[in-house]
Design an enzyme around this catalytic site. Structure first.
Site, PDB file in Angstrom:
ATOM      1  N   SER A 124     -13.883  25.844 -30.623  1.00 32.31           N
ATOM      2  CA  SER A 124     -14.340  25.594 -29.036  1.00 32.31           C
ATOM      3  C   SER A 124     -15.967  25.658 -29.125  1.00 32.31           C
ATOM      4  O   SER A 124     -16.269  26.956 -29.860  1.00 32.31           O
ATOM      5  CB  SER A 124     -13.534  26.336 -27.754  1.00 32.31           C
ATOM      6  OG  SER A 124     -14.247  26.014 -26.700  1.00 32.31           O
ATOM      7  N   TYR A 149     -10.270  34.713 -24.246  1.00 34.59           N
ATOM      8  CA  TYR A 149     -10.206  33.329 -25.062  1.00 34.59           C
ATOM      9  C   TYR A 149     -11.035  32.864 -26.145  1.00 34.59           C
ATOM     10  O   TYR A 149     -10.737  32.417 -27.045  1.00 34.59           O
ATOM     11  CB  TYR A 149      -9.936  32.262 -23.753  1.00 34.59           C
ATOM     12  CG  TYR A 149     -10.112  30.895 -24.403  1.00 34.59           C
ATOM     13  CD1 TYR A 149      -9.263  30.083 -24.957  1.00 34.59           C
ATOM     14  CD2 TYR A 149     -11.309  30.120 -24.293  1.00 34.59           C
ATOM     15  CE1 TYR A 149      -9.219  28.948 -25.560  1.00 34.59           C
ATOM     16  CE2 TYR A 149     -11.367  28.777 -24.380  1.00 34.59           C
ATOM     17  CZ  TYR A 149     -10.417  28.479 -25.340  1.00 34.59           C
ATOM     18  OH  TYR A 149     -10.724  27.002 -25.799  1.00 34.59           O
ATOM     19  N   LYS A 153     -10.979  32.565 -30.456  1.00 31.55           N
ATOM     20  CA  LYS A 153     -11.486  31.239 -31.178  1.00 31.55           C
ATOM     21  C   LYS A 153     -12.360  31.949 -32.076  1.00 31.55           C
ATOM     22  O   LYS A 153     -12.247  31.586 -33.399  1.00 31.55           O
ATOM     23  CB  LYS A 153     -12.067  30.345 -30.336  1.00 31.55           C
ATOM     24  CG  LYS A 153     -11.183  29.701 -29.312  1.00 31.55           C
ATOM     25  CD  LYS A 153     -10.169  28.755 -30.215  1.00 31.55           C
ATOM     26  CE  LYS A 153      -9.248  28.058 -29.019  1.00 31.55           C
ATOM     27  NZ  LYS A 153      -8.064  27.249 -29.868  1.00 31.55           N
TER      28      LYS A 153
HETATM   29  N1  UFG Z   1     -16.964  23.394 -12.174  1.00 32.54           N
HETATM   30  C1  UFG Z   1     -17.089  23.083 -10.851  1.00 32.54           C
HETATM   31  N2  UFG Z   1     -15.949  23.234  -9.912  1.00 32.54           N
HETATM   32  C2  UFG Z   1     -14.591  23.194 -10.552  1.00 32.54           C
HETATM   33  C3  UFG Z   1     -14.517  23.288 -11.873  1.00 32.54           C
HETATM   34  C4  UFG Z   1     -15.579  23.283 -12.761  1.00 32.54           C
HETATM   35  O1  UFG Z   1     -18.292  22.822 -10.459  1.00 32.54           O
HETATM   36  O2  UFG Z   1     -13.884  23.143  -9.796  1.00 32.54           O
HETATM   37  C5  UFG Z   1     -18.055  23.096 -12.917  1.00 32.54           C
HETATM   38  C6  UFG Z   1     -18.505  24.329 -13.781  1.00 32.54           C
HETATM   39  O3  UFG Z   1     -19.103  25.291 -13.194  1.00 32.54           O
HETATM   40  C7  UFG Z   1     -19.070  23.866 -15.109  1.00 32.54           C
HETATM   41  C8  UFG Z   1     -18.449  22.303 -15.138  1.00 32.54           C
HETATM   42  O4  UFG Z   1     -18.000  22.070 -13.926  1.00 32.54           O
HETATM   43  O5  UFG Z   1     -20.521  23.304 -14.686  1.00 32.54           O
HETATM   44  C9  UFG Z   1     -17.390  22.436 -16.418  1.00 32.54           C
HETATM   45  O6  UFG Z   1     -16.583  23.280 -16.017  1.00 32.54           O
HETATM   46  P1  UFG Z   1     -15.039  23.209 -16.778  1.00 32.54           P
HETATM   47  O7  UFG Z   1     -14.178  24.443 -16.176  1.00 32.54           O
HETATM   48  O8  UFG Z   1     -14.232  21.922 -16.696  1.00 32.54           O
HETATM   49  O9  UFG Z   1     -15.199  23.469 -18.310  1.00 32.54           O
HETATM   50  P2  UFG Z   1     -16.160  24.705 -19.004  1.00 32.54           P
HETATM   51  O10 UFG Z   1     -17.293  24.100 -19.614  1.00 32.54           O
HETATM   52  O11 UFG Z   1     -16.256  25.785 -18.088  1.00 32.54           O
HETATM   53  O12 UFG Z   1     -14.994  25.149 -20.276  1.00 32.54           O
HETATM   54  C10 UFG Z   1     -14.593  24.425 -21.128  1.00 32.54           C
HETATM   55  C11 UFG Z   1     -13.161  24.795 -21.418  1.00 32.54           C
HETATM   56  C12 UFG Z   1     -13.280  25.891 -22.313  1.00 32.54           C
HETATM   57  C13 UFG Z   1     -14.093  25.906 -23.168  1.00 32.54           C
HETATM   58  C14 UFG Z   1     -15.532  25.487 -22.925  1.00 32.54           C
HETATM   59  C15 UFG Z   1     -16.339  25.310 -24.130  1.00 32.54           C
HETATM   60  O13 UFG Z   1     -12.286  24.731 -20.471  1.00 32.54           O
HETATM   61  O14 UFG Z   1     -11.904  26.059 -22.601  1.00 32.54           O
HETATM   62  O15 UFG Z   1     -15.543  24.454 -22.315  1.00 32.54           O
HETATM   63  O16 UFG Z   1     -17.728  25.206 -23.874  1.00 32.54           O
HETATM   64  F1  UFG Z   1     -14.243  27.013 -23.773  1.00 32.54           F
END
Ligand code: UFG
Length: 338
Positions: A124, A149, A153
């Protein structure tokens, strides 16, 4: 070559199973359904029109895994199985380290016993933590993980590095996924999160289907174009095809190689909400809330190495991602559950 997919009933595994069969590979799936449903196996068979062996086992159950290697003539393994929820990993670190490391070590011992030397690992972009610069190259510093998590990885990557040092004929490919979204074009398989989704895209689609009221946008004061977080969203079918390219690569190369699987394009949270609205003609109510602890401002890939060495690049765009996510969600408002 016959390929074993651990965790093959899950979101990325199920899409990869289909692309591998499309490319003419034989597959075997094992999954314990701890975060997936038997229905997904039925749907993989429906989409592909093909049968394949399936074993309902925990990869950490060595006798059960050995039986799979005993019965099937496995040539390569794609190791998807693992716990993957960032927040849960903070609350239950021991369970995350135990599960993700145990499954991998048991798999490696079994591969050694049966002389299987080809492994593709679901890593990841989380291993990069907060990057010094974007786009992120594979050579960027790793190991600034912010949750258990991510550490699992990172640790598994190091374990595979050591295995490749000890055995020059072992071949391992680490695929660092950016943000997988979307679903198969059939609308039959897709992401099926348990409970309230943590990730942005499933959250948006559950708002669209009326299960949730509004999207909370986690902060609009980041140093990005509109203040909301920027990520590299990649269509899961493109991601699946990246695995097929990695299998072809591993057939011809030994040693350890690492590839970013992303699009090299960053979209903000508001970009994603507006793209979903436009692609599907649905209004998505949202509200700006506080930042989510541990989030970074910006994360997107330099995916040029995969293009150069694997001959792979993402082909689907943000409209495909939004349209296919919605087709899956509206056809299956409760995921794989009836
Ligand atoms: N976000 C919101 N509201 C939500 C969910 C997310 O504003 O309800 C925002 C987050 O702050 C972030 C973006 O949307 O800016 C993406 O968030 P995600 O939770 O969809 O994804 P992340 O980038 O935080 O995490 C993902 C995977 C992880 C992995 C990571 C790697 O979920 O497993 O990418 O960079 F580790």
């Amino acid at each position: 070559m016959k390929i074993l997919l651990t965790g093959g009933a899950g979101y990325i595994g199920s899409h990869t199973a289909i692309e591998l069969m499309n490319a003419g590979y034989e597959i075997v799936i094992c999954d314990d359904f701890s975060n997936s449903k038997p229905e997904s196996i039925k749907r993989i068979k429906k989409i592909s029109g093909k049968e394949f062996p399936f074993y309902e086992i925990d990869v950490a159950d060595k006798p059960a895994l050995e039986e799979v290697f005993e019965k099937e003539n496995i040539g390569a393994v794609i190791h998807f199985a693992g716990y993957k929820a960032v927040g849960e990993s903070v609350a239950k670190p021991v369970s995350y380290y135990r599960n993700n490391l145990d499954t991998t070590l048991t798999l490696l011992e079994t591969m050694q016993k049966y002389g299987v030397k080809n492994l593709i690992f679901s890593s990841s972009a989380t291993v990069y933590g907060a990057p010094d610069e974007v786009p992120i190259k594979e050579t960027a510093v790793v190991g600034r993980c912010t949750n258990p998590y991510g550490w699992t990885k990172y640790m598994i990557e190091r374990i595979l590095e050591s295995v490749c040092v000890s055995d020059k004929t072992f071949s391992a490919v680490l695929l660092r996924y950016f943000n997988p979204v979307g679903a198969h074009i059939s609308g039959l398989i897709g992401e099926d999160p348990q409970g309230i989704p943590n990730n942005l895209m499933p959250y948006i689609s559950q708002v669209a289907v009326g299960k949730l009221k509004e999207v909370g946008v986690f902060g609009n004061d980041y140093p990005t174009k509109d203040g909301t977080g920027v990520r590299d969203y990649i269509h899961v079918v493109d991601l699946a095809k990246g695995h097929v390219a990695a299998v072809k690569y591993i057939e011809n190369n030994d040693g350890l190689e690492v590839f970013n699987l992303g699009t090299s394009v960053g979209y903000s949270v508001l970009d994603m909400i507006h793209a979903f609205e436009e692609a599907n003609g649905i209004k998505i109510p949202y509200r700006i809330t506080d930042r989510r602890p541990g989030d970074i401002a910006e994360c997107f890939a330099d995916a040029s190495k995969a293009k150069e060495k694997l001959g792979w690049q993402a082909e689907l765009g943000i409209v495909d991602m939004c349209r296919d996510t919605w087709r899956w969600q509206k056809n299956n408002p409760n995921g794989y559950s009836e």
